[in-house]
Scaffold this motif. Structure first.
Motif, PDB file in Angstrom:
ATOM      1  N   GLY A 796     -42.858  88.858  25.902  1.00 30.48           N
ATOM      2  CA  GLY A 796     -42.340  88.991  27.264  1.00 30.48           C
ATOM      3  C   GLY A 796     -41.444  90.180  27.470  1.00 30.48           C
ATOM      4  N   PHE A 797     -41.192  90.955  26.408  1.00 29.31           N
ATOM      5  CA  PHE A 797     -40.264  92.081  26.500  1.00 29.31           C
ATOM      6  C   PHE A 797     -41.004  93.379  26.827  1.00 29.31           C
ATOM      7  N   ASP A 798     -40.339  94.243  27.600  1.00 29.19           N
ATOM      8  CA  ASP A 798     -40.880  95.574  27.866  1.00 29.19           C
ATOM      9  C   ASP A 798     -39.745  96.582  27.896  1.00 29.19           C
ATOM     10  N   VAL A 799     -40.014  97.757  27.367  1.00 32.21           N
ATOM     11  CA  VAL A 799     -39.036  98.840  27.318  1.00 32.21           C
ATOM     12  C   VAL A 799     -39.723 100.120  27.762  1.00 32.21           C
ATOM     13  N   SER A 800     -39.051 100.921  28.565  1.00 29.43           N
ATOM     14  CA  SER A 800     -39.604 102.214  28.970  1.00 29.43           C
ATOM     15  C   SER A 800     -38.483 103.231  29.086  1.00 29.43           C
ATOM     16  N   ALA A 801     -38.843 104.504  28.945  1.00 28.03           N
ATOM     17  CA  ALA A 801     -37.873 105.588  29.050  1.00 28.03           C
ATOM     18  C   ALA A 801     -38.537 106.791  29.698  1.00 28.03           C
ATOM     19  N   LEU A 802     -37.752 107.542  30.462  1.00 29.33           N
ATOM     20  CA  LEU A 802     -38.225 108.754  31.134  1.00 29.33           C
ATOM     21  C   LEU A 802     -37.298 109.901  30.765  1.00 29.33           C
ATOM     22  N   VAL A 803     -37.890 111.001  30.285  1.00 26.81           N
ATOM     23  CA  VAL A 803     -37.131 112.184  29.884  1.00 26.81           C
ATOM     24  C   VAL A 803     -37.590 113.361  30.729  1.00 26.81           C
ATOM     25  N   GLN A 804     -36.642 114.164  31.194  1.00 28.63           N
ATOM     26  CA  GLN A 804     -36.937 115.350  31.996  1.00 28.63           C
ATOM     27  C   GLN A 804     -36.284 116.557  31.341  1.00 28.63           C
ATOM     28  N   GLY A 805     -36.959 117.692  31.344  1.00 30.55           N
ATOM     29  CA  GLY A 805     -36.383 118.890  30.760  1.00 30.55           C
ATOM     30  C   GLY A 805     -36.744 120.148  31.531  1.00 30.55           C
ATOM     31  N   VAL A 806     -35.895 121.149  31.441  1.00 35.81           N
ATOM     32  CA  VAL A 806     -36.121 122.461  32.056  1.00 35.81           C
ATOM     33  C   VAL A 806     -35.772 123.520  31.032  1.00 35.81           C
ATOM     34  N   ILE A 807     -36.684 124.465  30.808  1.00 37.18           N
ATOM     35  CA  ILE A 807     -36.486 125.548  29.849  1.00 37.18           C
ATOM     36  C   ILE A 807     -36.729 126.885  30.556  1.00 37.18           C
ATOM     37  N   ASN A 808     -35.988 127.905  30.146  1.00 34.72           N
ATOM     38  CA  ASN A 808     -36.036 129.236  30.763  1.00 34.72           C
ATOM     39  C   ASN A 808     -35.508 129.204  32.191  1.00 34.72           C
ATOM     40  N   GLN A 809     -34.430 128.472  32.369  1.00 38.36           N
ATOM     41  CA  GLN A 809     -33.747 128.444  33.671  1.00 38.36           C
ATOM     42  C   GLN A 809     -32.376 129.089  33.499  1.00 38.36           C
ATOM     43  N   GLU A 810     -31.972 129.870  34.478  1.00 37.89           N
ATOM     44  CA  GLU A 810     -30.670 130.519  34.423  1.00 37.89           C
ATOM     45  C   GLU A 810     -29.858 130.155  35.661  1.00 37.89           C
ATOM     46  N   VAL A 811     -28.546 130.117  35.490  1.00 36.34           N
ATOM     47  CA  VAL A 811     -27.637 129.833  36.596  1.00 36.34           C
ATOM     48  C   VAL A 811     -26.629 130.970  36.693  1.00 36.34           C
ATOM     49  N   TYR A 812     -26.166 131.210  37.906  1.00 30.47           N
ATOM     50  CA  TYR A 812     -25.179 132.271  38.128  1.00 30.47           C
ATOM     51  C   TYR A 812     -23.840 131.616  38.444  1.00 30.47           C
ATOM     52  N   LEU A 813     -22.829 131.904  37.652  1.00 27.53           N
ATOM     53  CA  LEU A 813     -21.505 131.317  37.791  1.00 27.53           C
ATOM     54  C   LEU A 813     -20.645 132.224  38.660  1.00 27.53           C
ATOM     55  N   SER A 814     -20.029 131.641  39.710  1.00 31.30           N
ATOM     56  CA  SER A 814     -19.261 132.488  40.622  1.00 31.30           C
ATOM     57  C   SER A 814     -18.348 131.640  41.496  1.00 31.30           C
ATOM     58  N   ASP A 815     -17.528 132.340  42.279  1.00 35.28           N
ATOM     59  CA  ASP A 815     -16.660 131.747  43.295  1.00 35.28           C
ATOM     60  C   ASP A 815     -15.744 130.672  42.701  1.00 35.28           C
ATOM     61  N   ASN A 816     -15.293 129.744  43.558  1.00 29.48           N
ATOM     62  CA  ASN A 816     -14.400 128.677  43.103  1.00 29.48           C
ATOM     63  C   ASN A 816     -15.044 127.804  42.037  1.00 29.48           C
ATOM     64  N   SER A 817     -16.348 127.923  41.891  1.00 29.41           N
ATOM     65  CA  SER A 817     -17.036 127.129  40.895  1.00 29.41           C
ATOM     66  C   SER A 817     -16.746 127.604  39.479  1.00 29.41           C
ATOM     67  N   TYR A 818     -16.247 128.836  39.336  1.00 30.24           N
ATOM     68  CA  TYR A 818     -16.038 129.340  37.982  1.00 30.24           C
ATOM     69  C   TYR A 818     -14.901 130.354  37.891  1.00 30.24           C
ATOM     70  N   TRP A 819     -14.725 131.192  38.910  1.00 30.17           N
ATOM     71  CA  TRP A 819     -13.723 132.235  38.832  1.00 30.17           C
ATOM     72  C   TRP A 819     -12.319 131.687  39.102  1.00 30.17           C
ATOM     73  N   GLU A 820     -11.327 132.363  38.543  1.00 30.67           N
ATOM     74  CA  GLU A 820      -9.953 131.882  38.613  1.00 30.67           C
ATOM     75  C   GLU A 820      -9.244 132.350  39.882  1.00 30.67           C
ATOM     76  N   PHE A 821      -8.331 131.525  40.372  1.00 30.92           N
ATOM     77  CA  PHE A 821      -7.387 131.899  41.422  1.00 30.92           C
ATOM     78  C   PHE A 821      -8.070 132.481  42.657  1.00 30.92           C
ATOM     79  N   GLN A 822      -9.189 131.916  43.058  1.00 32.21           N
ATOM     80  CA  GLN A 822      -9.876 132.433  44.245  1.00 32.21           C
ATOM     81  C   GLN A 822      -8.932 132.398  45.452  1.00 32.21           C
ATOM     82  N   GLY A 823      -8.978 133.491  46.244  1.00 33.79           N
ATOM     83  CA  GLY A 823      -8.054 133.595  47.367  1.00 33.79           C
ATOM     84  C   GLY A 823      -6.638 133.874  46.937  1.00 33.79           C
ATOM     85  N   GLY A 824      -6.423 134.060  45.647  1.00 31.90           N
ATOM     86  CA  GLY A 824      -5.103 134.392  45.135  1.00 31.90           C
ATOM     87  C   GLY A 824      -4.363 133.234  44.515  1.00 31.90           C
ATOM     88  N   THR A 825      -4.683 131.983  44.910  1.00 28.02           N
ATOM     89  CA  THR A 825      -3.895 130.854  44.410  1.00 28.02           C
ATOM     90  C   THR A 825      -4.738 129.621  44.093  1.00 28.02           C
TER      91      THR A 825
END
Length: 943
Positions: A796-825
């Motif tokens: 009566g038991f069942d088990v399942s799993a789903l895996v997702q992957g992405v390869i050769n993907q790039e992201v650009y880091l910028s603004d308040n998401s990564y840079w310091e003191f945006q707007g000065g403070t």
């Protein structure tokens, strides 16, 4: 507990009503229908149905992939596209937010945004209840898409809803309850007040400013470190103060289906409730919720009736009532923007007298922004109705039929806004005394009430079709021809209509040799042609060969299927603007003549019209192989595709500013999208146990062929020939580690670098870094999208799993998401601890700090577009895991139940990603509303 108990009471009442109503419909069920009928076989047959024609997949040349809706039902999400991630080859699904009902998901099919169909009719809405879905099919090639005419080139996702069948009455109840936990992202790792103050002073020094006059004193830094005076020197982790550690989520579904030879029905009721992660405070407000939550009610009734032996009819009705809530004024996103803009040291949450803390610079207390600024609700109401009549014309010719159908859809969303403002106070003197002095910013106001229409649209659809399906000895024919019209009115816009005639013919000889033809003559009403409609002809041809039917392989026991197939055709894409072929004029500023003369009104173009604007199109090539081995336990599908898009509506890149106005969009662009897709499956089923593995991979690449690009001085500056959307900028070569490295290095135009700045490659060797040294940056490798579904069952038991992957993907880091003191403070993060200093010159991975971060603030070197900020975005995610147990039938039948299944489900359980994300969510690393990890428990009861 009321979240769970109240819906149960409602569903219990509905169950009694549906049970009685369904018994009336399900009388006289033929004895020939077995109660143990294999439901999955019925689902598999329905998966073979495409939008307009029913040719079995073994006799078809189309490129399509499908999954049953049963795979999605236990995934506890409000929007079904999230549950599709990793399941279908060619279809990529991403999510950049976890906000209830605003998840920020997107679907891309072979690089394009597909058209959504529900029961064969295009819809502007995709949020249907998951339990309503019978199957999801993606259509990817010209043969399957040509009938869509001017809107088929992006591919299509076809949703088929559940219908009744000639079988005994079935009643199903599912209750699922879960806990959401936010996955770590940017706002999870802010600098504490001590490190923030230390790094801020360092940044001021780097900028040539006095830290003593403009930054934090040493006594303040010491107080931040010791926490000795939290009112004067606060250290508030705002994310901890605003976000809960967990929140509840629940879904209840009750449906019934069945029928006899006269009536077949499916009725579905669903309730979905998702609490948000924003904290509320009972000590401040008990009258209303300021959380970002969502409540939805779904109802669907699909009824098919045999009116006579030859005439059948169907009425499908769906209704939705959706309510999503958010805190007032700036809303949910405004709070997350504030989290990125406010350092831990900005102000205390509350002053000593209980008032909200603030300052001249930070007047919007984030806690108050969440709980004391009122709230807003958006109520969405949707009504959808489909009706058809189908007449069997066997008297004229066996297999001939005619069908007419019509549909109406209406969607209205209304905002109810209950906003108010709040005052914040800054203590300016009297610290440590009984008489502190405060300065007030803003005012407390009464709640202001208002409402408005957020959006509204309605559509109507009509279609008349003739079909013919018949075998003549070894010859099989399946054909359909139809005429339809789809009319959409969105808000105050003029109606948008697409209409035309299309057809499909499928032929097979002895089930070996296959041929298919699809075509459409269709057009839209926003183009310069007679009657406002401009039509195009879109044909497609497919050929196939079932090799396993040949005599030399027919008796081979290990080969069950081997089909080669290919298709080629032209499909349209309607991307025209809103009547841009009509020249529109407006009153321009007045012109003055002479020294004392008056002004004269002038007339100018609002925009430059393009009387030749038309639809875009794609020429699609698809080649594939289907194979099945060892009694279909092993399955294989491999496809190659190339979609050449032309007449893309773009603004030419070689225009001149001498024109005095922007150039219009013209149908001159060309792009190619191409790649490989593969699916591999193994399915082993025994009497009491079984297991399966399904793998899929999509290798996607694209190229810009033509955009009327301006002539470039150097070849490396050209965009033509590179991937669509390729990032451009400078090639970074690390950091200047010392003044000696700067000396003798090419100069940077308009900037004097310092140690710790980013250095760039001098591509033309002229000794100057300027715009002529910009080129393509980042990888140009094709993106690889992976998915894997595996599971097993025993007893009566069942088990399942789903895996997702992405390869050769790039992201650009910028603004308040990564840079310091945006707007000065603004905020700074733990990643900035690894910045360049003279002591870390050889190990630093981040440039020297500055309070002028970002191109908008005048920094002309470190924050321009460059490969330094382009990082690896690869990840593999354990998207879903489920464990279920079905109680023995001998136990459940004693209490009148056909079956009872208990299950537990986990969503977004584990992720392996590159160092780029430093443990943060790779789909939402920029500080937006966190994506959730969901643990849930559920029960499904069949009556």
């Amino acid at each position: 507990m009321s979240v769970f108990i109240k819906p149960l009471r409602v569903f219990a009442c509905c169950a009694l009503f549906i049970n009685q109503a369904s018994r009336l419909h399900a009388q006289q069920v033929p004895d020939t229908i077995s109660k143990k009928q294999d439901t999955m076989q019925l689902v598999d047959k329905k998966l073979k149905k495409l939008i307009y024609f029913n040719t079995p997949k073994t006799l078809s040349t189309v490129s399509s992939t499908a999954i049953p809706g049963a795979e999605l039902t236990s995934t506890l999400v409000a929007s079904y596209p999230i549950a599709l991630a990793g399941r279908l080859a060619g279809l990529t699904t991403s999510q950049n937010s976890g906000q209830p009902f605003n998840e920020g998901y997107s679907m891309r099919l072979r690089g394009q945004s597909p058209l959504i169909f529900i029961d064969g009719i295009p819809r502007s809405v995709s949020e249907i209840g998951i339990e309503e879905i019978e199957s999801v099919t993606v259509l990817k090639d010209a043969v399957s898409l040509a009938m869509l005419g001017v809107r088929g080139a992006n591919g299509a996702v076809s949703i088929v809803t559940k219908k009744g069948m000639v079988a005994g009455q079935k009643i199903s109840f599912t209750g699922q309850w879960g806990i959401q936990q936010p996955i770590q992202n940017l706002i999870s790792k802010p600098l504490d007040a001590f490190n923030y103050a230390t790094l801020y002073n360092e940044a001021l020094t780097n900028d040539g400013l006095s830290a003593a006059n403009n930054g934090f004193s040493q006594s303040a830094i010491n107080a931040y470190q010791t926490g000795s005076d939290p009112l004067r020197y606060p250290n508030v982790n705002w994310a901890d103060e605003v976000l809960r550690k967990s929140a509840a989520i629940a879904r209840y579904n009750l449906n019934t289906s069945g029928g006899n030879q006269y009536v077949r029905f499916f009725v579905n009721l669903e309730h979905f409730k998702q609490d948000g992660l924003l904290k509320t405070r009972d000590d401040i407000n008990t009258k209303y919720s300021t959380d970002a939550n969502f409540v939805g009610y779904f109802i669907r009734s699909n009824v098919d009736v045999n009116l006579t032996d030859k005439l059948s009819a169907g009425l499908y009705v769906q209704g939705r009532i959706l309510t999503d809530n958010s805190p007032g004024n700036s809303g949910t996103q405004g709070i997350f923007n504030a989290l990125k803009a406010t350092p831990n040291s900005a102000y205390p949450i509350f002053n000593a007298n209980g008032t909200y803390g603030g300052s001249a610079q930070f007047q919007n207390n984030i806690v108050a922004q969440g709980v004391s600024a009122g709230y807003s609700k958006t109520n969405t109401r949707t009504v959808l109705s489909d009706f058809y009549l189908k007449y069997n014309l066997d008297d004229l010719s066996k297999g001939l039929w005619v069908k007419a159908r019509a549909s109406f859809f209406s969607n209205l969303a209304e905002n109810y806004i209950r906003n108010k403002s709040f005052a914040v106070f800054e203590q300016i003197s009297g610290f440590g005394t009984l008489s502190p002095v405060y300065r007030q910013y803003n005012n407390n106001t009464d709640q202001a009430n208002g409402n408005n229409i957020a959006f509204q649209n309605r559509s109507d659809f009509q279609e008349l079709s003739f079909g013919y399906q018949r075998d003549f000895g070894l010859n099989g024919v399946d054909a359909v021809i139809l005429a339809n019209r789809d009319n959409l009115i969105n808000g105050s816009n003029l109606p948008y209509a697409i209409q035309g005639i299309s057809g499909h013919v499928s032929y097979n000889y002895d089930k070996k040799y296959l041929a298919e033809v699809s075509f459409s003559q269709s057009g839209a009403n926003r183009y310069p042609d007679k009657g406002g409609f401009k039509y195009g002809f879109f044909p497609a041809l497919g050929l196939g060969w079932n090799i396993q039917q040949e005599d030399f392989l027919k008796e081979n026991s290990w080969l069950n299927q081997l089909k080669l197939y290919a298709s080629y055709g032209k499909v349209g894409r309607d991307n025209g603007a809103y009547y841009t072929y009509q020249q529109v004029y407006n009153g321009s500023p007045g012109a003055i003549f002479g020294s004392s003369a008056g002004t004269a009104t002038t007339i100018g173009e609002s925009f430059l019209a393009n009387p030749a604007i038309t639809w875009e199109y794609a020429k699609m090539l698809n080649i594939g192989i289907d194979a099945g081995f060892l009694n279909d336990r092993l399955g294989l599908n491999v496809e190659y595709y190339k979609n050449n898009f032309a007449d893309l509506s773009i603004m030419r890149g070689n225009g001149s500013s001498l024109l005095g106005i922007s150039y219009p969009n013209e149908n001159i662009g060309k792009q190619n999208y191409y790649g490989w897709e593969a699916q591999l499956s193994w399915n082993e089923q025994k009497k009491k146990w079984g297991y399966f593995v399904r793998l899929n991979a999509s290798l996607q690449k694209n190229k810009l062929i033509y955009s009327a690009e301006a002539n470039q001085r150097y070849s490396w500056m050209q965009r033509t020939g590179h991937p669509v959307g390729q990032t451009y900028g400078y090639i970074a070569e690390g950091l200047f580690r010392s003044q000696q490295e700067i000396t003798g290095y090419p100069t940077i135009e308009g900037y004097t670098p310092q140690p710790g700045d980013i250095k760039y490659r001098d591509l033309n060797g002229d000794g100057v870094i300027n715009q002529y040294d910009q080129t393509t940056i980042g990888s140009q490798k094709p993106s690889l999208f992976l998915g894997a579904k595996l599971g097993f069952h025993v007893v009566g038991f069942d088990v399942s799993a789903l895996v997702q992957g992405v390869i050769n993907q790039e992201v650009y880091l910028s603004d308040n998401s990564y840079w310091e003191f945006q707007g000065g403070t603004a905020q700074a993060y733990q990643t900035h601890l690894n910045r360049f200093t003279p002591a870390t010159a050889n190990t630093a991975a981040y440039p020297r700090l500055t309070t002028n971060s970002g191109p908008r603030n005048g920094a002309t070197n470190n924050f321009v577009s460059s490969s330094f900020w382009l990082r690896n975005g690869d990840f593999v995610r354990l998207r879903n895991v489920e464990l279920g147990y079905t109680l023995p039938a001998r136990l459940t039948q004693k209490v009148g139940l056909k079956s009872t299944r208990l299950f537990t489900n986990g969503l977004n359980l584990w992720t392996l990603s590159s160092k780029t994300f430093n443990g943060a969510d790779p789909e939402n690393f920029n500080g937006n509303y966190p994506i959730e990890r969901i643990f849930s428990f559920g029960v499904n009861i069949q009556l």
